[in-house]
Write an enzyme that holds these catalytic residues in place. Structure first.
Site, short mmCIF file in Angstrom:
data_model
loop_
_atom_site.label_atom_id
_atom_site.label_comp_id
_atom_site.label_asym_id
_atom_site.label_seq_id
_atom_site.Cartn_x
_atom_site.Cartn_y
_atom_site.Cartn_z
N HIS A 74 6.21 5.57 11.49
CA HIS A 74 5.66 5.50 10.13
C HIS A 74 4.80 6.76 9.99
O HIS A 74 3.58 6.70 10.03
CB HIS A 74 4.83 4.23 10.00
CG HIS A 74 4.45 3.84 8.59
ND1 HIS A 74 4.50 4.73 7.53
CD2 HIS A 74 4.00 2.67 8.08
CE1 HIS A 74 4.10 4.09 6.43
NE2 HIS A 74 3.80 2.85 6.74
N ARG A 98 0.80 -1.23 0.00
CA ARG A 98 0.00 0.00 0.00
C ARG A 98 0.83 1.27 0.00
O ARG A 98 0.55 2.21 -0.74
CB ARG A 98 -0.93 0.04 1.23
CG ARG A 98 -2.21 -0.70 1.05
CD ARG A 98 -2.68 -1.24 2.39
NE ARG A 98 -1.77 -2.31 2.78
CZ ARG A 98 -2.00 -3.60 2.53
NH1 ARG A 98 -3.11 -3.96 1.97
NH2 ARG A 98 -1.12 -4.52 2.85
N THR A 99 1.84 1.32 0.87
CA THR A 99 2.60 2.58 0.99
C THR A 99 3.32 2.87 -0.32
O THR A 99 3.28 3.99 -0.83
CB THR A 99 3.60 2.48 2.17
OG1 THR A 99 2.86 2.09 3.33
CG2 THR A 99 4.27 3.81 2.42
C1 NCD Z 1 2.41 -1.14 8.19
C2 NCD Z 1 3.92 -1.06 8.26
O1 NCD Z 1 4.61 -1.31 7.27
O2 NCD Z 1 4.40 -0.68 9.32
N1 NCD Z 1 1.94 -1.31 6.89
C3 NCD Z 1 1.62 -0.19 6.16
O3 NCD Z 1 2.47 0.57 5.76
N2 NCD Z 1 0.31 0.05 5.98
C4 NCD Z 1 1.82 -2.10 9.14
C5 NCD Z 1 2.26 -3.51 9.11
O4 NCD Z 1 3.11 -3.92 8.31
O5 NCD Z 1 1.74 -4.27 9.92
#
Ligand code: NCD
Length: 360
Positions: A173, A90-91
């Site tokens: 994050h 997603r990111t």
């Molecule tokens: C998260 C991460 O990478 O910290 N994912 C994200 O970017 N939506 C959460 C996760 O990996 O559990």
């Protein structure tokens, strides 16, 4: 800027380590505008509000072809480097899409096995190389603090381009926290906003970097109560609790999930982050059965509450919950793209162009 205030380039790496998170955060902004995006502490309440308004304005503009064409013309002269040395769905996709919406070009390294790091090039030299090809570096790394170090390294070069952290070790994050705040702003739009709400965090709060960033951002709101519900081994770090105490924010640490569901305005579920296990199988020994949201919990959840998750999920939210209107985790994904568009616009000082657009 006051004459005594120093910039990132004027501070030694050792000195930077001794600054408090809030002192550091000031060095990463340009006044009330983000330059680097490295930690939640950089974002004041007015900045969070402005970013949310910008994201909403952008998504309105994007509803028409003329609006999309306008957005696509905004940053055609800019290139983004996407440097993701840790897995991401997603990111990565939302930053990539955000760049495309703004007409930016992108270059990427997603696996250090395909870059010169494999030949022994240092990360410092790699980042200087990336800065030669881009006007912003968006990076995810398993090494906590690496993005900060790279921002400092570049600040003393001829191309001090902004660094945006897309996930930094187990620590922070920040852009996920921004999209989570945006989701909360929109969810509580007709209920007085985020002020006074009760937010319940559940799961691996020790290693979940999204929770650590969001818990801090919630201190920017009045009268918010935070619950941290986890097995003792996975409980939130003392450093975050210290920041909450310092900001006079109410919180409770516990493990009785069922008990807090009726009090929640938002429940933020997280998965077990077992990729950080020091010994293989270590997380598997922890009983997490009471830290899942099942269809049976829906009846206990207030009718206007929301269920969130940064995703990816495993079993901590039952698939049947997806159909409930209070489940907003798929909306979070889409919000993430708009917030990242808004963030790039803010970094490149384009907010006024968005405000002036009168075609939508
Ligand atoms: C998260 C991460 O990478 O910290 N994912 C994200 O970017 N939506 C959460 C996760 O990996 O559990």
């Amino acid at each position: 800027m006051s004459p005594t205030k120093r910039t990132l380039a004027e501070i030694s790496w050792d000195e930077l380590q001794w600054l408090s998170p809030l002192e550091k955060a000031e060095l990463f902004n340009l006044g009330e505008r983000p330059f680097h995006v490295l930690m939640a502490q950089q974002f004041s309440r007015p900045m969070l509000e402005e970013l949310g308004e910008l994201a909403t304005r952008i998504r309105q503009i994007a509803k028409s072809k003329a609006g999309m064409d306008f957005l696509r013309g905004l940053l055609t002269h800019r290139t983004a480097m996407l440097y993701f040395s840790q897995p991401s769905t997603r990111t990565f996709l939302s930053f990539h899409s955000a760049c495309q919406i703004l007409g930016m070009k992108t270059v990427e390294v997603r696996d250090t096995a395909t870059s010169s790091e494999l030949k022994g090039e240092t990360q410092e030299d790699s980042i200087r190389t990336f800065s030669s090809f881009a006007e912003v570096i968006i990076m995810r790394s398993a090494i906590g603090g690496l993005a900060e170090k790279m921002a400092w390294v570049l600040s003393n070069t001829e191309r001090p381009v902004p660094i945006v952290s897309a996930g930094s070790g187990k620590d922070q994050h920040p852009t996920q926290a921004l999209l989570d705040i945006y989701t909360l702003q929109r969810s509580f739009e007709t209920r007085g906003g985020i002020d006074g709400k009760t937010i319940v965090f559940v799961g691996d709060l020790a290693r979940g970097r999204t929770v650590r960033s969001l818990a801090f951002l919630l201190t920017r709101y009045q009268g918010v109560k935070q619950y941290f519900i986890a097995p003792p081994q996975l409980q939130i770090g003392e450093d975050i609790l210290a920041l909450l105490r310092q900001a006079h924010c109410a919180f409770e640490v516990g493990h009785d999930f069922k008990k807090v569901i009726p009090a929640a305005d938002a429940i933020y579920m997280t998965r077990i982050q077992d990729e950080w296990d020091e010994q293989a199988g270590q997380s598997g020994k922890i009983d997490i059965s009471r830290f899942s949201f099942t269809a049976a919990h829906l009846a206990k959840l207030p009718s206007k509450a929301v269920i969130m998750h940064p995703l990816p999920r495993r079993q901590e939210i039952a698939v049947e919950v997806d159909e409930d209107t209070r489940a907003v985790y798929w909306r979070q994904v889409r919000n993430g793209m708009w917030v990242r568009v808004a963030l790039l616009v803010a970094i490149f000082d384009g907010a006024d162009d968005i405000r002036r657009y009168d075609g939508a």
